[in-house]
Scaffold this motif. Structure first.
Motif, PDB file in Angstrom:
ATOM      1  N   PRO A  41      68.024 -19.194  13.172  1.00  0.00           N
ATOM      2  CA  PRO A  41      67.504 -20.559  13.020  1.00  0.00           C
ATOM      3  C   PRO A  41      67.809 -21.123  11.638  1.00  0.00           C
ATOM      4  O   PRO A  41      67.574 -20.470  10.620  1.00  0.00           O
ATOM      5  CB  PRO A  41      66.002 -20.376  13.228  1.00  0.00           C
ATOM      6  CG  PRO A  41      65.882 -19.156  14.067  1.00  0.00           C
ATOM      7  CD  PRO A  41      66.991 -18.257  13.637  1.00  0.00           C
ATOM      8  N   GLY A  42      68.369 -22.307  11.607  1.00  0.00           N
ATOM      9  CA  GLY A  42      68.660 -22.962  10.344  1.00  0.00           C
ATOM     10  C   GLY A  42      69.900 -22.466   9.636  1.00  0.00           C
ATOM     11  O   GLY A  42      70.189 -22.912   8.515  1.00  0.00           O
ATOM     12  N   LYS A  43      70.628 -21.559  10.267  1.00  0.00           N
ATOM     13  CA  LYS A  43      71.822 -21.015   9.636  1.00  0.00           C
ATOM     14  C   LYS A  43      73.048 -21.281  10.497  1.00  0.00           C
ATOM     15  O   LYS A  43      72.950 -21.577  11.674  1.00  0.00           O
ATOM     16  CB  LYS A  43      71.663 -19.514   9.396  1.00  0.00           C
ATOM     17  CG  LYS A  43      70.577 -19.151   8.404  1.00  0.00           C
ATOM     18  CD  LYS A  43      70.600 -17.659   8.111  1.00  0.00           C
ATOM     19  CE  LYS A  43      69.560 -17.309   7.060  1.00  0.00           C
ATOM     20  NZ  LYS A  43      69.576 -15.846   6.740  1.00  0.00           N
ATOM     21  N   GLN A  44      74.197 -21.150   9.867  1.00  0.00           N
ATOM     22  CA  GLN A  44      75.443 -21.334  10.598  1.00  0.00           C
ATOM     23  C   GLN A  44      75.768 -20.090  11.426  1.00  0.00           C
ATOM     24  O   GLN A  44      75.323 -18.983  11.124  1.00  0.00           O
ATOM     25  CB  GLN A  44      76.586 -21.608   9.606  1.00  0.00           C
ATOM     26  CG  GLN A  44      76.524 -22.968   8.953  1.00  0.00           C
ATOM     27  CD  GLN A  44      77.768 -23.270   8.126  1.00  0.00           C
ATOM     28  OE1 GLN A  44      78.399 -22.370   7.578  1.00  0.00           O
ATOM     29  NE2 GLN A  44      78.147 -24.537   8.059  1.00  0.00           N
ATOM     30  N   ARG A  45      76.543 -20.306  12.453  1.00  0.00           N
ATOM     31  CA  ARG A  45      77.003 -19.187  13.265  1.00  0.00           C
ATOM     32  C   ARG A  45      77.947 -18.339  12.421  1.00  0.00           C
ATOM     33  O   ARG A  45      78.802 -18.859  11.704  1.00  0.00           O
ATOM     34  CB  ARG A  45      77.722 -19.694  14.515  1.00  0.00           C
ATOM     35  CG  ARG A  45      78.022 -18.632  15.542  1.00  0.00           C
ATOM     36  CD  ARG A  45      78.573 -19.241  16.823  1.00  0.00           C
ATOM     37  NE  ARG A  45      77.620 -20.141  17.466  1.00  0.00           N
ATOM     38  CZ  ARG A  45      77.810 -20.674  18.665  1.00  0.00           C
ATOM     39  NH1 ARG A  45      78.918 -20.389  19.349  1.00  0.00           N
ATOM     40  NH2 ARG A  45      76.908 -21.485  19.174  1.00  0.00           N
ATOM     41  N   GLU A  46      77.766 -17.018  12.506  1.00  0.00           N
ATOM     42  CA  GLU A  46      78.573 -16.118  11.704  1.00  0.00           C
ATOM     43  C   GLU A  46      79.155 -14.994  12.553  1.00  0.00           C
ATOM     44  O   GLU A  46      78.579 -14.588  13.560  1.00  0.00           O
ATOM     45  CB  GLU A  46      77.734 -15.498  10.567  1.00  0.00           C
ATOM     46  CG  GLU A  46      76.580 -14.647  11.042  1.00  0.00           C
ATOM     47  CD  GLU A  46      75.807 -14.007   9.907  1.00  0.00           C
ATOM     48  OE1 GLU A  46      76.140 -14.240   8.730  1.00  0.00           O
ATOM     49  OE2 GLU A  46      74.861 -13.241  10.198  1.00  0.00           O
ATOM     50  N   LEU A  47      80.277 -14.513  12.098  1.00  0.00           N
ATOM     51  CA  LEU A  47      80.924 -13.401  12.783  1.00  0.00           C
ATOM     52  C   LEU A  47      80.107 -12.127  12.625  1.00  0.00           C
ATOM     53  O   LEU A  47      79.586 -11.848  11.533  1.00  0.00           O
ATOM     54  CB  LEU A  47      82.325 -13.189  12.213  1.00  0.00           C
ATOM     55  CG  LEU A  47      83.156 -12.025  12.779  1.00  0.00           C
ATOM     56  CD1 LEU A  47      84.634 -12.408  12.817  1.00  0.00           C
ATOM     57  CD2 LEU A  47      82.976 -10.759  11.974  1.00  0.00           C
ATOM     58  N   VAL A  48      79.991 -11.381  13.713  1.00  0.00           N
ATOM     59  CA  VAL A  48      79.365 -10.063  13.665  1.00  0.00           C
ATOM     60  C   VAL A  48      80.448  -8.987  13.780  1.00  0.00           C
ATOM     61  O   VAL A  48      80.577  -8.125  12.921  1.00  0.00           O
ATOM     62  CB  VAL A  48      78.331  -9.893  14.786  1.00  0.00           C
ATOM     63  CG1 VAL A  48      77.753  -8.484  14.763  1.00  0.00           C
ATOM     64  CG2 VAL A  48      77.224 -10.933  14.652  1.00  0.00           C
ATOM     65  N   ALA A  49      81.207  -9.052  14.859  1.00  0.00           N
ATOM     66  CA  ALA A  49      82.264  -8.066  15.076  1.00  0.00           C
ATOM     67  C   ALA A  49      83.231  -8.580  16.127  1.00  0.00           C
ATOM     68  O   ALA A  49      82.818  -9.279  17.058  1.00  0.00           O
ATOM     69  CB  ALA A  49      81.689  -6.721  15.519  1.00  0.00           C
ATOM     70  N   THR A  57      89.486  -3.538  15.166  1.00  0.00           N
ATOM     71  CA  THR A  57      88.154  -4.108  14.971  1.00  0.00           C
ATOM     72  C   THR A  57      88.003  -4.807  13.634  1.00  0.00           C
ATOM     73  O   THR A  57      88.732  -4.518  12.670  1.00  0.00           O
ATOM     74  CB  THR A  57      87.072  -3.016  15.069  1.00  0.00           C
ATOM     75  OG1 THR A  57      87.326  -2.022  14.066  1.00  0.00           O
ATOM     76  CG2 THR A  57      87.066  -2.373  16.435  1.00  0.00           C
ATOM     77  N   ASN A  58      87.025  -5.683  13.590  1.00  0.00           N
ATOM     78  CA  ASN A  58      86.665  -6.389  12.366  1.00  0.00           C
ATOM     79  C   ASN A  58      85.154  -6.565  12.382  1.00  0.00           C
ATOM     80  O   ASN A  58      84.596  -7.009  13.390  1.00  0.00           O
ATOM     81  CB  ASN A  58      87.354  -7.756  12.305  1.00  0.00           C
ATOM     82  CG  ASN A  58      87.038  -8.493  11.015  1.00  0.00           C
ATOM     83  OD1 ASN A  58      86.947  -7.889   9.959  1.00  0.00           O
ATOM     84  ND2 ASN A  58      86.879  -9.804  11.105  1.00  0.00           N
ATOM     85  N   PHE A  67      76.357  -1.286  13.448  1.00  0.00           N
ATOM     86  CA  PHE A  67      76.804  -1.876  14.714  1.00  0.00           C
ATOM     87  C   PHE A  67      78.175  -1.309  15.083  1.00  0.00           C
ATOM     88  O   PHE A  67      79.018  -1.067  14.204  1.00  0.00           O
ATOM     89  CB  PHE A  67      76.933  -3.390  14.605  1.00  0.00           C
ATOM     90  CG  PHE A  67      75.637  -4.141  14.457  1.00  0.00           C
ATOM     91  CD1 PHE A  67      74.441  -3.505  14.183  1.00  0.00           C
ATOM     92  CD2 PHE A  67      75.627  -5.524  14.590  1.00  0.00           C
ATOM     93  CE1 PHE A  67      73.258  -4.201  14.047  1.00  0.00           C
ATOM     94  CE2 PHE A  67      74.450  -6.248  14.461  1.00  0.00           C
ATOM     95  CZ  PHE A  67      73.270  -5.576  14.171  1.00  0.00           C
ATOM     96  N   THR A  68      78.374  -1.147  16.370  1.00  0.00           N
ATOM     97  CA  THR A  68      79.670  -0.686  16.869  1.00  0.00           C
ATOM     98  C   THR A  68      80.104  -1.561  18.039  1.00  0.00           C
ATOM     99  O   THR A  68      79.351  -1.720  19.003  1.00  0.00           O
ATOM    100  CB  THR A  68      79.610   0.769  17.337  1.00  0.00           C
ATOM    101  OG1 THR A  68      79.170   1.604  16.262  1.00  0.00           O
ATOM    102  CG2 THR A  68      80.982   1.240  17.800  1.00  0.00           C
ATOM    103  N   TYR A  79      81.163  -4.727  24.383  1.00  0.00           N
ATOM    104  CA  TYR A  79      79.819  -4.255  24.091  1.00  0.00           C
ATOM    105  C   TYR A  79      79.560  -4.330  22.589  1.00  0.00           C
ATOM    106  O   TYR A  79      80.487  -4.251  21.779  1.00  0.00           O
ATOM    107  CB  TYR A  79      79.654  -2.801  24.538  1.00  0.00           C
ATOM    108  CG  TYR A  79      79.998  -2.550  25.991  1.00  0.00           C
ATOM    109  CD1 TYR A  79      81.272  -2.099  26.345  1.00  0.00           C
ATOM    110  CD2 TYR A  79      79.072  -2.771  27.000  1.00  0.00           C
ATOM    111  CE1 TYR A  79      81.613  -1.875  27.664  1.00  0.00           C
ATOM    112  CE2 TYR A  79      79.399  -2.540  28.332  1.00  0.00           C
ATOM    113  CZ  TYR A  79      80.664  -2.086  28.655  1.00  0.00           C
ATOM    114  OH  TYR A  79      80.996  -1.870  29.964  1.00  0.00           O
ATOM    115  N   LEU A  80      78.291  -4.423  22.253  1.00  0.00           N
ATOM    116  CA  LEU A  80      77.885  -4.338  20.851  1.00  0.00           C
ATOM    117  C   LEU A  80      76.659  -3.435  20.796  1.00  0.00           C
ATOM    118  O   LEU A  80      75.580  -3.807  21.244  1.00  0.00           O
ATOM    119  CB  LEU A  80      77.558  -5.715  20.272  1.00  0.00           C
ATOM    120  CG  LEU A  80      77.239  -5.715  18.782  1.00  0.00           C
ATOM    121  CD1 LEU A  80      78.498  -5.377  17.977  1.00  0.00           C
ATOM    122  CD2 LEU A  80      76.674  -7.066  18.337  1.00  0.00           C
TER     123      LEU A  80
END
Length: 115
Positions: A41-49, A57-58, A67-68, A79-80
């Motif tokens: 909430p209130g934040k920008q969308r960000e990359l996880v993986a 992978t990144n 996280f995998t 999957y995450l």
């Protein structure tokens, strides 16, 4: 068109774990990268993986070691696996598929972490 359907979100205690899944359907590009992004909430969308079809992978620095990401190309699913969750990991998690013809998003699945 490509459709992405996520599952696996929910409520978990701090320190707990969750596994998210996302299955793609439709006209999926042969060469693609699938991955996860999140938005608090209130934040920008960000990359996880992210993970390419070939397995490269990144990861965001904040999730390395916890996280995998994995994928089953035959099942068209990514999957995450998330371990040691904290309040900083809470938010909506969106599945993403990126190919030469475009980028597609799932509807999102919510992850809530209780202290």
């Amino acid at each position: 068109q490509v459709q992405l359907v996520e599952s696996g979100g929910g409520l978990v205690q701090a320190g707990g774990s969750l596994r998210l899944s996302c299955t793609a359907s439709g006209q999926i590009p042969s060469f693609n990268t699938m991955g996860w992004y999140r938005q608090a909430p209130g934040k920008q969308r960000e990359l996880v993986a992210t993970m390419t079809r070939g397995g490269r992978t990144n990861y965001a620095d904040s999730v390395i070691g916890r996280f995998t990401i994995s994928r089953d190309n035959g099942k068209k699913t990514v999957y995450l696996q998330m371990l040691s969750l904290s309040s900083e990991d809470a938010g909506f998690y969106f599945c993403n598929l990126e190919g030469l013809r475009g980028t597609w998003w799932g509807q999102g699945t919510q992850v809530t972490v209780s202290s």
